[in-house]
Design a protein around this motif. Structure first.
Motif, short mmCIF file in Angstrom:
data_model
loop_
_atom_site.label_atom_id
_atom_site.label_comp_id
_atom_site.label_asym_id
_atom_site.label_seq_id
_atom_site.Cartn_x
_atom_site.Cartn_y
_atom_site.Cartn_z
N LEU A 43 0.98 -1.16 0.08
CA LEU A 43 0.07 0.08 -0.03
C LEU A 43 0.93 1.17 0.06
CD1 LEU A 43 -2.68 0.98 0.10
CD2 LEU A 43 -2.60 1.25 2.94
N ASP A 44 0.74 1.96 -0.74
CA ASP A 44 1.35 3.22 -1.09
C ASP A 44 0.88 4.41 -0.31
OD1 ASP A 44 2.86 5.60 -1.79
OD2 ASP A 44 2.45 5.38 -4.07
N ILE A 356 10.99 2.54 11.57
CA ILE A 356 9.75 2.50 11.71
C ILE A 356 9.17 2.26 10.10
CG2 ILE A 356 7.41 3.54 12.06
CD1 ILE A 356 9.03 2.54 14.48
N SER A 357 9.80 3.02 9.14
CA SER A 357 9.49 2.73 7.49
C SER A 357 9.95 1.14 7.36
CB SER A 357 10.04 3.84 6.84
OG SER A 357 9.76 4.98 7.22
N GLU A 358 10.95 0.74 7.58
CA GLU A 358 11.33 -0.64 7.40
C GLU A 358 10.36 -1.45 7.65
OE1 GLU A 358 15.38 -0.48 8.55
OE2 GLU A 358 16.14 0.40 6.69
N ARG A 359 10.05 -1.48 9.29
CA ARG A 359 8.97 -2.31 9.62
C ARG A 359 7.80 -2.29 9.08
NH1 ARG A 359 10.51 -0.45 15.88
NH2 ARG A 359 12.64 -0.72 15.58
N LEU A 360 7.10 -1.13 8.71
CA LEU A 360 6.15 -0.95 7.93
C LEU A 360 6.30 -1.54 6.44
CD1 LEU A 360 5.07 2.60 8.73
CD2 LEU A 360 3.40 0.48 9.13
N MET A 361 7.38 -1.67 5.81
CA MET A 361 7.48 -2.21 4.64
C MET A 361 7.36 -3.55 4.71
SD MET A 361 10.96 -2.34 2.28
CE MET A 361 11.57 -3.79 3.20
N GLU A 362 7.70 -4.32 5.83
CA GLU A 362 7.65 -5.62 5.98
C GLU A 362 6.09 -5.96 6.38
OE1 GLU A 362 10.13 -6.42 9.39
OE2 GLU A 362 12.09 -6.22 8.42
N GLU A 363 5.32 -5.05 6.61
CA GLU A 363 3.67 -5.26 6.76
C GLU A 363 3.17 -4.84 5.53
OE1 GLU A 363 2.25 -6.42 9.37
OE2 GLU A 363 3.99 -6.72 10.65
N ARG A 364 3.98 -4.61 4.61
CA ARG A 364 3.50 -4.45 3.06
C ARG A 364 2.63 -2.80 2.98
NH1 ARG A 364 6.38 -8.19 2.81
NH2 ARG A 364 5.96 -10.15 2.13
N VAL A 365 3.23 -2.03 3.77
CA VAL A 365 3.00 -0.57 3.73
C VAL A 365 4.10 0.46 3.73
CG1 VAL A 365 1.81 1.37 5.10
CG2 VAL A 365 1.14 -0.84 5.31
N LEU A 366 4.05 1.27 2.45
CA LEU A 366 5.17 2.12 2.13
C LEU A 366 5.03 3.60 2.71
CD1 LEU A 366 5.92 0.87 -1.33
CD2 LEU A 366 7.19 0.04 0.92
N VAL A 367 5.87 4.17 3.69
CA VAL A 367 5.99 5.41 3.94
C VAL A 367 7.52 5.93 3.63
CG1 VAL A 367 3.96 5.32 5.44
CG2 VAL A 367 6.21 4.92 6.11
N LYS A 368 7.87 7.06 4.16
CA LYS A 368 9.09 7.93 4.30
C LYS A 368 9.36 8.46 5.24
CE LYS A 368 12.98 7.81 1.95
NZ LYS A 368 13.87 8.12 3.08
N TRP A 390 -6.66 -0.18 6.51
CA TRP A 390 -5.85 -1.46 6.51
C TRP A 390 -4.29 -0.72 6.82
CZ3 TRP A 390 -1.65 -3.00 3.81
CH2 TRP A 390 -1.20 -4.39 3.80
N GLY A 391 -3.86 0.11 6.31
CA GLY A 391 -2.50 0.69 6.51
C GLY A 391 -2.51 1.20 7.64
N LEU A 392 -3.51 1.82 8.42
CA LEU A 392 -3.55 2.09 9.70
C LEU A 392 -3.25 1.36 10.71
CD1 LEU A 392 -5.89 5.42 9.34
CD2 LEU A 392 -3.27 5.39 9.75
#
Length: 401
Positions: A43-44, A356-368, A390-392
């Motif tokens: 999810l972007d 935190i961004s890397e952990r979210l990436m593992e959950e299939r969510v992309l932030v910066k 879902w992203g939240l």
């Protein structure tokens, strides 16, 4: 090695390391979702720093680009083309302005605004040659050209690139007293972001933007609003300045103006201001090219309906309510922003913004991340409420783990 590891290793070996991307390799995207080279979906929640306000692969924008690709893509400004006048007219109307000077990237548009303000200062205001001053705000981000980083306060953006371009004065963001004290007879413009994006989605104090408008009008100084990230629907209005009923002398636009399809930027202002240019005094080979105009015209048409602004406002209210609940639980120290745009300060004990961004990436969510412990959330305006929730939920999972 996996396909992801191979692609990343090749990129690191053959490209300059001026970015530190998350270790994901995107192969395709649609709407608010991206798919990597191994078929995993993400999810972007960044939307290309707001360049993708209308989502990946937006059908209207892709169709507009395809149709124009079959006709003509570039003439240079040596000749007229049949999309240019409509683009300038429609964009001027959207901004309630009179004239448009098109460029390609946001940084080019900021450079154009700087040149416009200086020329206006010398030709119209009567500032002595070489003495023009432009006031900017601390923690700003307007681009990365040599002139722009000369008035940056971010060491990463500024260090090792001197000598720096003179003619700028930096004052604290949100401080009207400091702004007033910095103004002189040689001040030609105040250049600010109505919301500072790279700084962590910083919203100025209530009354600041109207105060800037009043001071600049009183002192015959141009008010230049850099709405490259904040504009074109992101905050729930067409422009962030609208939240306080402010109309600047000049808008600087980019990112979403090209719909994530082609780079398009523009300076939009009055005929009295942009009229200072004469043929040959400023230009761009690709600025205002037919392909860019065709895509931007479709963007403008979409914004004129108001539906994207309304969607950003409604989903933005929901986003900030949910993030506000997190702020009360100890994991999140502060939340800022407007519309579908938020800066979230993570409690340092939980990790850096990058972690935190890397952990979210593992959950299939992309932030910066930005500035240490802050993450930015700015999904495409077309995201569904279900996908946003879902992203939240994934964010809550990461923060609770």
């Amino acid at each position: 090695m996996s396909a992801t590891e191979t692609a990343i290793a090749s990129a690191e070996a053959h490209s300059a390391h001026n970015y530190h991307p998350l270790p994901v390799v995107v192969a395709s995207a649609e709407g608010a979702w991206m798919t990597d080279v191994e078929g995993r979906r993400y999810l972007d929640l960044l939307a290309g720093y707001s360049a993708l306000n209308f989502g990946h692969g937006n059908r209207r924008l892709i169709d507009a680009a395809k149709a124009q690709l079959e006709r003509v893509t570039l003439t240079s400004r040596a000749f007229h083309h049949d999309r240019f006048a409509d683009f300038c007219t429609r964009l001027a109307e959207l901004c309630s302005m009179e004239m448009v000077l098109p460029m390609n990237t946001g940084a080019e548009a900021v450079e154009t605004a700087v040149k416009t303000a200086r020329k206006w200062g010398y030709r119209v205001k009567g500032v002595p040659d070489g003495m023009a001053k432009i006031i900017v705000a601390s923690d700003n981000f307007h681009g990365r050209t040599t002139t722009i980083i000369s008035f940056s306060t971010d060491p990463e953006a500024r260090a090792d690139y001197g000598p720096y371009t003179p003619g700028f004065e930096i004052v604290p963001y949100g401080d009207l007293t400091a702004l007033q004290e910095a103004m002189t007879e040689n001040t030609v413009a105040v250049l600010i972001e109505p919301i500072q994006g790279e700084a962590g989605v910083l919203v100025p104090p209530a009354g600041y933007l109207p105060g800037v408008r009043e001071l600049t009008r009183e002192r015959n100084v141009l008010f230049i609003a850099d709405e490259i990230q904040s504009g074109l629907g992101r905050t729930g209005k067409t422009f962030a300045c609208e939240h306080e009923g402010v109309v600047p002398d000049m808008y600087v636009l980019g990112k979403a103006l090209g719909g994530g399809v082609v780079p398009v930027s523009a300076v939009v202002s009055s005929a009295d201001i942009l009229g200072v240019f004469k043929p040959g005094e400023h230009g761009s080979t690709f600025g205002g090219n037919p392909l860019a105009c065709a895509v931007a015209l479709e963007v403008i048409a979409m914004l004129r309906t108001g539906e994207y602004q309304e969607r950003a406002a409604e989903l933005g209210d929901h986003l900030h309510r949910e993030l506000g609940l997190l702020a009360g639980g100890g994991a999140v120290e502060a939340v800022r922003g407007r519309g579908l745009w938020a800066g979230v300060d993570i409690a340092p004990a939980l990790g850096t913004g990058r972690e935190i961004s890397e952990r979210l990436m593992e959950e299939r969510v992309l932030v910066k991340d930005t500035h240490g412990s802050t993450i930015r959330i700015a999904p495409p305006l077309v995201i569904s409420k279900e996908d946003l929730d879902w992203g939240l939920d994934r964010l809550r999972t990461v923060l609770s783990s």
